[in-house]
Design a protein around this motif. Structure first.
Motif, mmCIF file in Angstrom:
data_model
loop_
_atom_site.group_PDB
_atom_site.id
_atom_site.type_symbol
_atom_site.label_atom_id
_atom_site.label_comp_id
_atom_site.label_asym_id
_atom_site.label_seq_id
_atom_site.Cartn_x
_atom_site.Cartn_y
_atom_site.Cartn_z
ATOM 1 N N GLU A 63 -10.182 -2.904 11.548
ATOM 2 C CA GLU A 63 -9.563 -2.041 10.543
ATOM 3 C C GLU A 63 -9.125 -2.927 9.389
ATOM 4 O O GLU A 63 -8.378 -3.885 9.579
ATOM 5 C CB GLU A 63 -8.367 -1.295 11.128
ATOM 6 C CG GLU A 63 -7.724 -0.350 10.137
ATOM 7 C CD GLU A 63 -6.549 0.411 10.716
ATOM 8 O OE1 GLU A 63 -5.931 1.173 9.961
ATOM 9 O OE2 GLU A 63 -6.235 0.240 11.906
ATOM 10 N N PHE A 64 -9.628 -2.622 8.203
ATOM 11 C CA PHE A 64 -9.284 -3.368 6.999
ATOM 12 C C PHE A 64 -8.037 -2.708 6.407
ATOM 13 O O PHE A 64 -8.106 -1.607 5.868
ATOM 14 C CB PHE A 64 -10.440 -3.341 6.002
ATOM 15 C CG PHE A 64 -11.647 -4.063 6.501
ATOM 16 C CD1 PHE A 64 -11.864 -5.384 6.156
ATOM 17 C CD2 PHE A 64 -12.561 -3.431 7.337
ATOM 18 C CE1 PHE A 64 -12.976 -6.060 6.630
ATOM 19 C CE2 PHE A 64 -13.673 -4.097 7.809
ATOM 20 C CZ PHE A 64 -13.879 -5.418 7.457
ATOM 21 N N LEU A 65 -6.902 -3.392 6.536
ATOM 22 C CA LEU A 65 -5.628 -2.845 6.069
ATOM 23 C C LEU A 65 -5.475 -3.103 4.573
ATOM 24 O O LEU A 65 -5.869 -4.155 4.078
ATOM 25 C CB LEU A 65 -4.474 -3.479 6.842
ATOM 26 C CG LEU A 65 -4.568 -3.337 8.374
ATOM 27 C CD1 LEU A 65 -3.493 -4.170 9.049
ATOM 28 C CD2 LEU A 65 -4.457 -1.875 8.777
ATOM 29 N N PRO A 66 -4.899 -2.165 3.844
ATOM 30 C CA PRO A 66 -4.713 -2.388 2.405
ATOM 31 C C PRO A 66 -3.681 -3.484 2.165
ATOM 32 O O PRO A 66 -2.783 -3.681 2.984
ATOM 33 C CB PRO A 66 -4.218 -1.035 1.887
ATOM 34 C CG PRO A 66 -3.699 -0.313 3.078
ATOM 35 C CD PRO A 66 -4.415 -0.865 4.274
ATOM 36 N N PRO A 67 -3.805 -4.209 1.059
ATOM 37 C CA PRO A 67 -2.787 -5.207 0.726
ATOM 38 C C PRO A 67 -1.408 -4.542 0.659
ATOM 39 O O PRO A 67 -1.293 -3.380 0.275
ATOM 40 C CB PRO A 67 -3.218 -5.724 -0.649
ATOM 41 C CG PRO A 67 -4.682 -5.408 -0.736
ATOM 42 C CD PRO A 67 -4.875 -4.161 0.062
ATOM 43 N N ALA A 68 -0.380 -5.285 1.030
ATOM 44 C CA ALA A 68 0.979 -4.740 1.095
ATOM 45 C C ALA A 68 1.413 -4.115 -0.228
ATOM 46 O O ALA A 68 2.062 -3.075 -0.243
ATOM 47 C CB ALA A 68 1.953 -5.828 1.516
ATOM 48 N N ASP A 69 1.011 -4.726 -1.349
ATOM 49 C CA ASP A 69 1.426 -4.192 -2.650
ATOM 50 C C ASP A 69 0.652 -2.932 -3.041
ATOM 51 O O ASP A 69 0.988 -2.272 -4.006
ATOM 52 C CB ASP A 69 1.292 -5.254 -3.744
ATOM 53 C CG ASP A 69 -0.130 -5.756 -3.908
ATOM 54 O OD1 ASP A 69 -0.956 -5.574 -2.989
ATOM 55 O OD2 ASP A 69 -0.416 -6.332 -4.974
ATOM 56 N N GLN A 70 -0.397 -2.587 -2.278
ATOM 57 C CA GLN A 70 -1.193 -1.396 -2.570
ATOM 58 C C GLN A 70 -1.197 -0.406 -1.411
ATOM 59 O O GLN A 70 -2.009 0.516 -1.376
ATOM 60 C CB GLN A 70 -2.640 -1.786 -2.876
ATOM 61 C CG GLN A 70 -2.798 -2.673 -4.071
ATOM 62 C CD GLN A 70 -4.243 -3.081 -4.256
ATOM 63 O OE1 GLN A 70 -5.142 -2.550 -3.627
ATOM 64 N NE2 GLN A 70 -4.474 -4.038 -5.133
ATOM 65 N N ALA A 71 -0.297 -0.591 -0.459
ATOM 66 C CA ALA A 71 -0.307 0.224 0.762
ATOM 67 C C ALA A 71 -0.214 1.717 0.467
ATOM 68 O O ALA A 71 -0.793 2.522 1.191
ATOM 69 C CB ALA A 71 0.822 -0.207 1.688
ATOM 70 N N SER A 72 0.496 2.096 -0.586
ATOM 71 C CA SER A 72 0.629 3.526 -0.870
ATOM 72 C C SER A 72 -0.592 4.083 -1.597
ATOM 73 O O SER A 72 -0.848 5.274 -1.546
ATOM 74 C CB SER A 72 1.882 3.786 -1.700
ATOM 75 O OG SER A 72 1.788 3.111 -2.936
ATOM 76 N N LYS A 73 -1.376 3.226 -2.269
ATOM 77 C CA LYS A 73 -2.538 3.675 -3.046
ATOM 78 C C LYS A 73 -3.846 3.522 -2.274
ATOM 79 O O LYS A 73 -4.677 4.409 -2.272
ATOM 80 C CB LYS A 73 -2.637 2.880 -4.347
ATOM 81 C CG LYS A 73 -1.463 3.030 -5.260
ATOM 82 C CD LYS A 73 -1.622 2.121 -6.464
ATOM 83 C CE LYS A 73 -0.316 2.022 -7.224
ATOM 84 N NZ LYS A 73 -0.349 0.991 -8.237
ATOM 85 N N ALA A 74 -4.038 2.380 -1.658
ATOM 86 C CA ALA A 74 -5.295 2.092 -0.974
ATOM 87 C C ALA A 74 -5.261 2.622 0.454
ATOM 88 O O ALA A 74 -4.203 2.764 1.056
ATOM 89 C CB ALA A 74 -5.546 0.590 -0.974
ATOM 90 N N LYS A 75 -6.438 2.900 0.980
ATOM 91 C CA LYS A 75 -6.542 3.384 2.358
ATOM 92 C C LYS A 75 -7.153 2.295 3.226
ATOM 93 O O LYS A 75 -7.898 1.452 2.748
ATOM 94 C CB LYS A 75 -7.430 4.622 2.413
ATOM 95 C CG LYS A 75 -6.852 5.803 1.682
ATOM 96 C CD LYS A 75 -7.734 7.015 1.830
ATOM 97 C CE LYS A 75 -7.103 8.193 1.117
ATOM 98 N NZ LYS A 75 -7.848 9.412 1.321
#
Length: 168
Positions: A63-75
């Motif tokens: 599972e490719f997790l979104p970067p912490a600074d983009q967690a709300s935008k990226a899936k």
């Protein structure tokens, strides 16, 4: 049976897998093959070794997790593996294409399934071929004629076009 091949003088892997469960293409020798989801070896000092991954572990998913600074935008994006889904070429591409994403690796060992989070490290041995809008795979399109007269005309036009492109 042994087969000897002489690779053409071109890069070994230049094509992005266009989706999950696509075999790894090696155009320099003209083959494509699927890769199994078992760990062969763990590099000493690597994030995988530090997380406890061992040879012969079966990878269940990445599972490719979104970067912490983009967690709300990226899936997050998950690539799964099993007996029929042999997604390693796609997974390797995704790892290289998303070097800053943390990975949640789920694996099976002795019928126990566990997950670990891994951070990628820069490697000089791997590269991502250009992703700047250059599509290196053949563009295939099917054309239907609708009737036999149009089919003959389409065939003649195609052969004529090909003959004009051949330089003598």
């Amino acid at each position: 049976m042994n087969i000897s091949v002489i690779p053409e003088n071109r890069p070994g892997w230049v094509e992005q897998p266009y989706g999950p469960d696509v075999p790894l293409s090696v155009p320099s020798i003209g083959v494509a093959f699927n890769l199994i989801n078992r760990v062969l070896k763990v590099e000493e000092g690597s994030p995988a070794q530090q997380a406890g991954i061992q040879a012969n572990d079966a990878i269940v998913s990445l599972e490719f997790l979104p970067p912490a600074d983009q967690a709300s935008k990226a899936k997050s994006v998950t690539v799964s593996f099993d007996q029929t889904l042999k997604n390693w070429a796609y997974a390797v591409w995704m790892i290289q294409y998303n070097p800053t994403r943390e990975l949640k690796l789920t694996y099976s060992r002795n019928n126990n399934v566990e997950s670990v989070n891994l951070n990628s490290v820069e490697s000089k041995e791997w590269f991502v071929p250009s992703s700047r809008g250059i599509y290196l795979l053949p563009q295939n399109a099917n054309s239907e004629s609708g009737n036999s007269g149009r089919a003959v005309n389409m065939g003649f036009t195609t052969v004529h076009s090909i003959l004009l492109r051949i330089s003598i």
